[in-house]
Motif scaffolding. Structure first.
Motif, short mmCIF file in Angstrom:
data_model
loop_
_atom_site.label_atom_id
_atom_site.label_comp_id
_atom_site.label_asym_id
_atom_site.label_seq_id
_atom_site.Cartn_x
_atom_site.Cartn_y
_atom_site.Cartn_z
N THR A 1 3.96 2.98 2.66
CA THR A 1 4.72 1.98 3.41
C THR A 1 6.17 2.02 2.95
O THR A 1 6.45 2.00 1.75
CB THR A 1 4.12 0.58 3.18
OG1 THR A 1 2.92 0.48 3.95
CG2 THR A 1 5.08 -0.53 3.62
N GLY B 1 -0.91 -5.86 8.05
CA GLY B 1 -1.96 -4.85 8.01
C GLY B 1 -1.44 -3.46 7.76
O GLY B 1 -0.34 -3.26 7.22
N ASN B 2 -2.20 -2.46 8.16
CA ASN B 2 -1.85 -1.06 7.98
C ASN B 2 -1.22 -0.50 9.26
O ASN B 2 -1.51 -0.97 10.36
CB ASN B 2 -3.11 -0.24 7.64
CG ASN B 2 -3.83 -0.78 6.43
OD1 ASN B 2 -3.44 -0.51 5.30
ND2 ASN B 2 -4.88 -1.55 6.67
N LYS C 1 -10.15 3.51 10.51
CA LYS C 1 -9.34 3.25 9.31
C LYS C 1 -8.73 4.54 8.75
O LYS C 1 -8.85 4.87 7.57
CB LYS C 1 -10.19 2.56 8.22
CG LYS C 1 -10.74 1.21 8.63
CD LYS C 1 -11.49 0.57 7.46
CE LYS C 1 -12.18 -0.72 7.87
NZ LYS C 1 -11.25 -1.76 8.29
N ASP D 1 -7.03 5.02 5.31
CA ASP D 1 -7.77 5.12 4.06
C ASP D 1 -8.23 6.54 3.74
O ASP D 1 -8.84 6.78 2.70
CB ASP D 1 -9.00 4.19 4.09
CG ASP D 1 -8.63 2.73 3.96
OD1 ASP D 1 -7.54 2.43 3.42
OD2 ASP D 1 -9.41 1.87 4.41
N ASP E 1 -3.50 -4.70 11.97
CA ASP E 1 -3.32 -3.26 11.89
C ASP E 1 -2.74 -2.71 13.20
O ASP E 1 -3.13 -3.14 14.30
CB ASP E 1 -4.66 -2.56 11.64
CG ASP E 1 -5.29 -2.93 10.30
OD1 ASP E 1 -4.54 -3.15 9.34
OD2 ASP E 1 -6.54 -2.99 10.24
N GLY F 1 -0.06 -3.57 3.97
CA GLY F 1 -0.97 -2.43 3.92
C GLY F 1 -0.27 -1.09 3.79
O GLY F 1 0.91 -1.00 3.44
N LYS F 2 -0.99 -0.05 4.13
CA LYS F 2 -0.51 1.33 4.01
C LYS F 2 0.18 1.78 5.30
O LYS F 2 -0.10 1.28 6.39
CB LYS F 2 -1.67 2.27 3.72
CG LYS F 2 -2.47 1.95 2.47
CD LYS F 2 -3.67 2.87 2.37
CE LYS F 2 -4.54 2.52 1.17
NZ LYS F 2 -5.76 3.36 1.11
N GLY G 1 0.80 -1.22 0.00
CA GLY G 1 0.00 0.00 0.00
C GLY G 1 0.83 1.27 0.00
O GLY G 1 2.05 1.25 0.21
#
Length: 212
Positions: A36, A119-120, A182, A185, A138, A65-66, A33
Motif C-alpha cells: 500500500t 480494505g485491500n 482474495k 493474499d 475491498d 489493507g494491502k 498492509g
C-alpha cells in the motif's frame, strides 16, 4: 522477477514521491498492509501527519489493507476530533486552560465511531477526507475531493461531499468471486504469474487464473 521489496520505503528509487506506507509509520495504532502506497511530492514519508486527532487514550485504530493506492492530500480524521454533542455547547473549554480544564468531558460523553478501516486494493483520489469510524470495502474507488462520512461497499465507485456510491464496478457475481479469491493474499510469485489477468480489461481472464 516478482516485484518490488514490500519492506523498502521507496518501491522505485527513481520515484521518491511514492512510499510504501507501512515502512514510514511509527504509531502502533496505524496498521498498514504490504504494497500500500502514498503518493505525495511534498513528502510522502510524512503520511502520519495526514492522520489527525489520533490519540492513544481513545484506542481507535486506522487499519489499511494491502495494495491500496492513496493520492496526495488525504486526511484521515480520527475520533479525537469529536466534541460532546449532548450538552448545550460543543465548545471544548477544557483544552484552553485558565481553570477551564476542570470541565473535561468524560469519554462516554464523546461520540466514538470505532476504528477506521480501509480494505485491500482500494484507490483513494486526491484531497479526500475520511471521517472517523468509516469502513471502505475491498476494491472500492473514492473520487478526488470526496468527504467519506459513511461506509463504502466493496468494489464500488463513490464520490462527492458527502460521499455517495456512484456505481458498482462489476456485477454481483464477479464481485463475490473476487472477494472469495482474495488475490492480495497471494505470495509475490503467484501474483506475478497472474499479473496479466489482474491487469486485463477482459474480466473473464481472472476466472482462468493459474494455481488457484
Amino acid at each position: 522477477m516478482t516485484g518490488p521489496d514490500p519492506n523498502k520505503v521507496y518501491p522505485n528509487e527513481n520515484i521518491r514521491q511514492v512510499v510504501f506506507i507501512k515502512n514510514v509509520v511509527k504509531r502502533a495504532n496505524i496498521v498498514v498492509g504490504d504494497y500500500t502506497y502514498y503518493d505525495d511530492p511534498d513528502g510522502a514519508e510524512k503520511f502520519e501527519e495526514h492522520v489527525t486527532h489520533h490519540y492513544d487514550f481513545l484506542g481507535d485504530r486506522l487499519v489499511i489493507g494491502k495494495f491500496c493506492a492513496i493520492a496526495r492530500g488525504i486526511e484521515f480524521v480520527m475520533n479525537g476530533a469529536n466534541h460532546r454533542m449532548r450538552s448545550v455547547t460543543t465548545y471544548p473549554f477544557n483544552i484552553m486552560g485558565g481553570g477551564w480544564e476542570k470541565f473535561s468531558p468524560k469519554l462516554k460523553d464523546l461520540p466514538f465511531k470505532g476504528d477506521t478501516v480501509v480494505g485491500n486494493d482500494v484507490w483513494i483520489g486526491q484531497n479526500v477526507t475520511v471521517m472517523p469510524g468509516v469502513h471502505i470495502g475491498d476494491g472500492a474507488i473514492i473520487a478526488a475531493n470526496s468527504v467519506v462520512v459513511k461506509d463504502v461497499p466493496a468494489y464500488c465507485v463513490a464520490g462527492g461531499n458527502p460521499c455517495r456510491v456512484i456505481r458498482k464496478r462489476f456485477d454481483d457475481g464477479l464481485t463475490e468471486y473476487l472477494l472469495s479469491l482474495k488475490w492480495w493474499d497471494w505470495d509475490a510469485e503467484k501474483i506475478f504469474r497472474n499479473m496479466e489477468a489482474l491487469c486485463s480489461g477482459d474480466l473473464e481472464k481472472i476466472r482462468n487464473i493459474k494455481d488457484i
